[in-house]
Design a protein around this motif. Structure first.
Motif, PDB file in Angstrom:
ATOM      1  N   UNK A 117       2.355  -5.795  -0.819  1.00  0.00           N
ATOM      2  CA  UNK A 117       1.014  -5.373  -1.216  1.00  0.00           C
ATOM      3  C   UNK A 117       0.876  -3.935  -0.737  1.00  0.00           C
ATOM      4  N   UNK A 118       0.893  -3.015  -1.691  1.00  0.00           N
ATOM      5  CA  UNK A 118       1.025  -1.590  -1.453  1.00  0.00           C
ATOM      6  C   UNK A 118      -0.199  -1.011  -0.760  1.00  0.00           C
ATOM      7  N   UNK A 119       0.029  -0.211   0.267  1.00  0.00           N
ATOM      8  CA  UNK A 119      -1.053   0.456   0.985  1.00  0.00           C
ATOM      9  C   UNK A 119      -1.019   1.959   0.716  1.00  0.00           C
ATOM     10  N   UNK A 120       0.089   2.613   1.048  1.00  0.00           N
ATOM     11  CA  UNK A 120       0.202   4.059   0.823  1.00  0.00           C
ATOM     12  C   UNK A 120       1.674   4.432   0.755  1.00  0.00           C
ATOM     13  N   UNK A 121       1.933   5.648   0.319  1.00  0.00           N
ATOM     14  CA  UNK A 121       3.316   6.094   0.196  1.00  0.00           C
ATOM     15  C   UNK A 121       4.007   5.396  -0.964  1.00  0.00           C
ATOM     16  N   UNK A 122       5.298   5.424  -0.956  1.00  0.00           N
ATOM     17  CA  UNK A 122       6.078   4.781  -2.017  1.00  0.00           C
ATOM     18  C   UNK A 122       7.074   3.821  -1.391  1.00  0.00           C
TER      19      UNK A 122
END
Length: 144
Positions: A117-122
């Motif tokens: 579950x993506x928060x920041x960055x890549x």
């Protein structure tokens, strides 16, 4: 003839190389265990380990150290053999990313799916195959 009081008995002279070898071995084991302990403190385990259905491999979700390059901060997934107890010797980092949650699921012995579950960055999949296991990444992006 007078004996030297500082001379060691003959049996002690025979045991000295053996004792030095044991001391070197004990010192090497202590350094190895210290390095392993330090690595495990630096890469703390975040979730319970996920063994493959066949039990040959295990996926571990661990925190990545702060001192690493910016692209590899956050959470990492390591894949190891079931009997590889010294994680610091051959860490196989297959995924790195800054995720709210990371789930690892095995679909058979030869397929591992990492859900982030993506928060920041890549988030990055660093290896797509390890020991005959295909590794897939599913990124759930959260939009504000």
């Amino acid at each position: 003839m007078r004996q030297n009081p500082l001379a060691l008995p003959e049996t002690v002279m025979k045991l000295r190389p053996f004792a030095l070898a044991l001391l070197a071995l004990a010192l090497a084991a202590a350094v190895l265990l210290g390095y392993e302990f330090y690595w495990r403190l630096d890469h703390r385990l975040l979730k319970t380990q996920a063994p493959a259905p066949g039990g040959a491999l295990v996926a571990e979700v661990r925190g990545l150290p702060v001192g690493q390059e910016l692209a590899l901060r956050g959470t990492g997934v390591f894949v190891r053999g079931r009997w590889d107890y010294l994680r610091a010797l051959r860490p196989r980092l297959v995924f790195a990313g800054d995720c709210e949650t990371v789930e690892t699921r095995w679909f058979g012995d030869h397929r591992l799916v990492i859900e982030c579950e993506h928060r920041s960055g890549e988030p990055r999949l660093l290896q797509d195959m390890v020991d005959g296991v295909v590794i897939e990444l599913v990124v759930n992006r959260r939009f504000a």
